[in-house]
Scaffold this active site. Structure first.
Site, PDB file in Angstrom:
ATOM      1  N   ARG A 172     -18.796  89.036  39.251  1.00  0.00           N
ATOM      2  CA  ARG A 172     -17.857  89.109  38.118  1.00  0.00           C
ATOM      3  C   ARG A 172     -16.566  89.827  38.514  1.00  0.00           C
ATOM      4  NH1 ARG A 172     -20.775  91.734  33.221  1.00  0.00           N
ATOM      5  NH2 ARG A 172     -18.708  91.444  32.299  1.00  0.00           N
TER       6      ARG A 172
ATOM      7  N   TYR B 150      -3.406  85.859  27.149  1.00  0.00           N
ATOM      8  CA  TYR B 150      -2.522  86.753  26.384  1.00  0.00           C
ATOM      9  C   TYR B 150      -2.709  88.186  26.843  1.00  0.00           C
ATOM     10  CZ  TYR B 150      -6.837  87.580  23.707  1.00  0.00           C
ATOM     11  OH  TYR B 150      -8.124  87.870  23.342  1.00  0.00           O
TER      12      TYR B 150
END
Lengths: 272, 272, 272, 272, 272
Positions: free
Chosen positions: C149, C163
């Site tokens: 990850r 964003y």
């Protein structure tokens, strides 16, 4: 007659500092014959010198391609640097998109509190002739002791992180309405975090009240850019930052030596 | 019928002021033959005159290269100055990127309080014919006494610091809801700091309510730019600035004489 | 001596990330002969590679035409990517209009609380040598467990939503003044919403404190773009988002493979 | 069933209004042969007409060189004006940089209160058919009485001051949460200041809710521009402005007649 | 285990929507020979089709000259529309300056409250498999009932008013902290105003959380543009707008049929 000590901490001013952020006009540069590119890069490198007073950084992101940091003894000399660069041949291939004007600043919260207390105890009226003379003596002593930090060379680390900042003046939380004692305490706690990063990062604070659109500029220099993130994230939880800090844009760059400018402009990131 | 004195302080209006911030189109300028450069610079210098009413400043940073300050008797004349500059040959090499329109203003908090108190005690109704006549007499007296400060020459110091500002109208801290007495007291304290800088800095306040996007413009003139920093930092702690001041962009420049414009455009900062 | 646990949660840093948003200069591109277009597109595709570390997205709206996401082991390599792209032939047909610089980040609120509690109970002084050693052990264990990850490939879904965001530091609601326990609780509730979207959306958080103008960047990857709307709308009601989240601009794009760049530049949206 | 009177005041709508702020492309204009300049200026002047419905103003500052104000019976006609100007030869020498779209508006706080009270006393249900009929009668009566103010010519004073504004909707101070009685009282006090400037300044309010980015546009017309400053400064202290007014950019210009456009474009400010 | 009903209202998603605001490059267009203009306009018109799914509007003011609204079944198709337009010949004469990406949205506050109450009474755990199944059944029923409103043609009125908006998340007034009951009540009152304008205005709400920089886009369609002003002004006083609405820029345009594009580009506003 003023009967309380001044609210402003004593500060020392050092070198005049100009940050210049510029976009490279790549298409126009590429269109130049190679020997012109070489000549122009050499002229620019020679102008920038050995990197102690002017240094180039390759910036990450779209904000700019190139950041130049200049440390000079005065604004007079900074103005000449800016003007000369505009007129050098390289000027046609650089578009100035941002900048920051400031003066290396050392805040003396500790000495201020001690000095003000002493003078007030001695019954010396703030801003009287005697007061000003004593203050000037303190400043002069500190200035001599801190001369290398007031007139530093640009640190030679690989990475720089620059950002401007303000102290908040909100309707309920207002730094400039806090007492000297409170501000001193918060700045001390703030400084203790920085101290734990000694050796990993070098910080140069410059003051820009009256010079640019934020109150201070912060330059961090480190060889590992993750240190910027850890230090600033950790500081965000201390009271002075959590409550009173407002931040402008962040600029992260990789330093290279001016004589490698030609390599940089050829699209190869120069090693340091 | 109004039964309390007006909330607005009396003010005097002086010269109309236009600040013009411009980028130099360096590449286009450099491409001009030297004698054309010389001609254009001379035409511009002759237009700017002896520096008392129009003066050029080399700006630091990317915001602009050149700032022109114009003091004129009226907006009519300022408009003609702006229009003429657009049509001079130099106009093709300057890009207007900022400006500020205002009128030299002297605020009369002290006289206002005294005058309003007297008139109210005499039972004169605010804004009645008699009130207006008395007020006009006070203004006329002050105007004559302060004429040189209302119609000043542009101070001839080496450095200028210009910034626009507002008084805060927040939800809880609102300058325009403070009483005349409170505002007068805060302005007085504010002025006392300035007074200690007399001789080191000259301040010209111009009002721009109804003329530009902030309420006031502030020009500071000094030979040592560090004085800007010390003065404005110190003022930031007084109540009127700490709580009620909002600041726009700061512009710092070095004055030179118009006849040295050619030198400036050749990339050499002219001495003053 | 510090007597309370630090306020900052432990975090792990992974890949360096650069988002580049660019406008295509369509008129200039269209003016190119077809074989030049083909050559340039192929050179660019070959530079971008197989899509695991650099991937192109067709953006919706006027903000940009093309977004490139780059995952790299270090800022050093990101800087070289950016520089190379500026110098590739395609560089003349792309205008960089936005970007975001960050580092893949895993926040460890849970482990942090447990670890700090344990160490405090054992009487170990925060930031002491022993403390730092224990913390580093925890981080190292987590780092190994979470390696995939931390160093992910760019997910291969059709849609991306990017964003930047901040945690609010208001005058009364201030994330950085909340206790670790409160923050941990809110982050947990926040995470439980995300968990219900598992399989439909992949989220990669990157930290940008000290690197860019917001504190975090959020990338969501999904095959159905409506999932972005449902997830973010639902999250807007949880406490940490409702009260403490500030959002920057949203960028929505459709992924395609680099070898279809030529098709994209011909005005046909490539299938994935 | 609604049981209280509506919160919105009655208003009358008049002429459709378009403000166009434009930069002159001076270099391109100067490059034109004189007779082309003359032709283009004449074509434009003839398009603008006699100044009652379209008028040119020389603007001060960098925001624009030229402002055109258009009053027309409908948006349909305004759209045709804008489109025609884009296609006239002058269009190549003007760069539109700002604009404002609105409709002349007369607010009827006084009549509203009276009318609502009467209808409520008569037990007429707000928004019922009868209510709407009575309201329409009131509006029709007022419309006829105020026709000249609803469909005005552009006042022929030398100076204009234009700015857009909002009423604040803060977390504690919110105009739209004030009662009709409070709003009516504040608007009345506001109006009484204006009345004292009668003869010196003409004010035209236009509403832009639903049309542009602010709620109202304000045009002040006067022969002495200092009147703008005095009036707006004085109003800043009345409750409705001090607490509830938010201001956009200010534009100050000098009117000239359309047939003098050629003179203006030659760099000479035309007399009026 | 969650023990209270979710805070998010149920919503239905319909067509994908793209608003494109563009400046016409008039000078370049005018320079084209008439038959090229005709060809390009015809190609564009044929691309836009019969106006049900893509429609052109002449915009008032400097923000843009032309707005295209596109309704499509998916983002995939919107992306292809945008890309195709960039590559059509007209693309060289249009400069995209703004845009908005969203999805037609119907909020179901009423059904939500009823459904959540029923399910909670039945002891069904929120977000359990059973809960999700019941919710999906409700949504499916509503979707079928509201299909025409979810997949509408672009209304054929002469005028459009588009603006984006947010719900406020202030430090004390925060929409997302209000209870479902309170939000439902406020939305109902808001809707009752709209209902009185039925027949005069058609409203299409589209959701943009996760897609663009505001939370919702609002399109109003009417034959009389004054209706926009009356409706929005009246709504500004209802609680949900007065306290919780934040508005972006407003765009007002006049619709014409795509086959009249050539007329529009010749500077004549086409009738509808």
């Amino acid at each position: 007659m003023t009967t309380s000590a001044p609210a402003m901490p004593l500060t020392l001013d050092g070198s005049a500092v100009l940050h210049q952020m510029m976009r490279v006009k790549w298409a126009a540069w590429r269109a130049l014959p190679e020997n012109s590119q070489k000549e122009i890069a050499e002229e620019t490198a020679s102008f920038l010198g050995d990197g102690r007073h002017s240094a180039p950084f390759a910036l990450l992101g779209h904000k700019s391609d190139l950041m130049l940091i200049h440390f000079r003894p005065s604004f007079e000399e900074l103005a000449q640097v800016q003007l000369s660069l505009s007129r050098l041949a390289i000027g046609d291939y650089l578009e100035p998109v941002n900048s920051y004007l400031s003066v290396v600043e050392l805040g003396l919260y500790d000495s201020t509190a001690k000095t003000y207390d002493q003078l007030m105890e001695q019954g010396i009226q703030p801003h009287s002739e005697e007061w000003d003379k004593k203050i000037e003596e303190v400043l002069q002593r500190q200035r001599e002791a801190m001369l290398p930090r007031l007139l530093p060379d640009i640190p030679s680390s690989r990475y720089v992180c620059f950002y401007p900042m303000d102290r908040k003046r909100g309707e309920t939380k207002n730094w400039y309405e806090e007492s000297m004692a409170q501000r001193g305490r918060m700045m001390k706690e703030h400084g203790m975090i920085g101290r734990r990063y000694a050796g990993k990062v070098r910080q140069i604070i410059s003051g820009s009240i009256g010079f640019d659109d934020w109150e201070w500029g912060v330059d961090l220099f480190a060889d590992d850019p993750l240190v910027f993130k850890h230090l600033i994230y950790e500081m965000r939880f201390d009271e002075v930052s959590a409550v009173y800090a407002l931040f402008g844009s962040f600029f992260v760059g990789l330093r290279f030596v001016a004589t490698d400018l030609s390599e940089f402009l050829s699209g190869r990131l120069p090693a340091l």
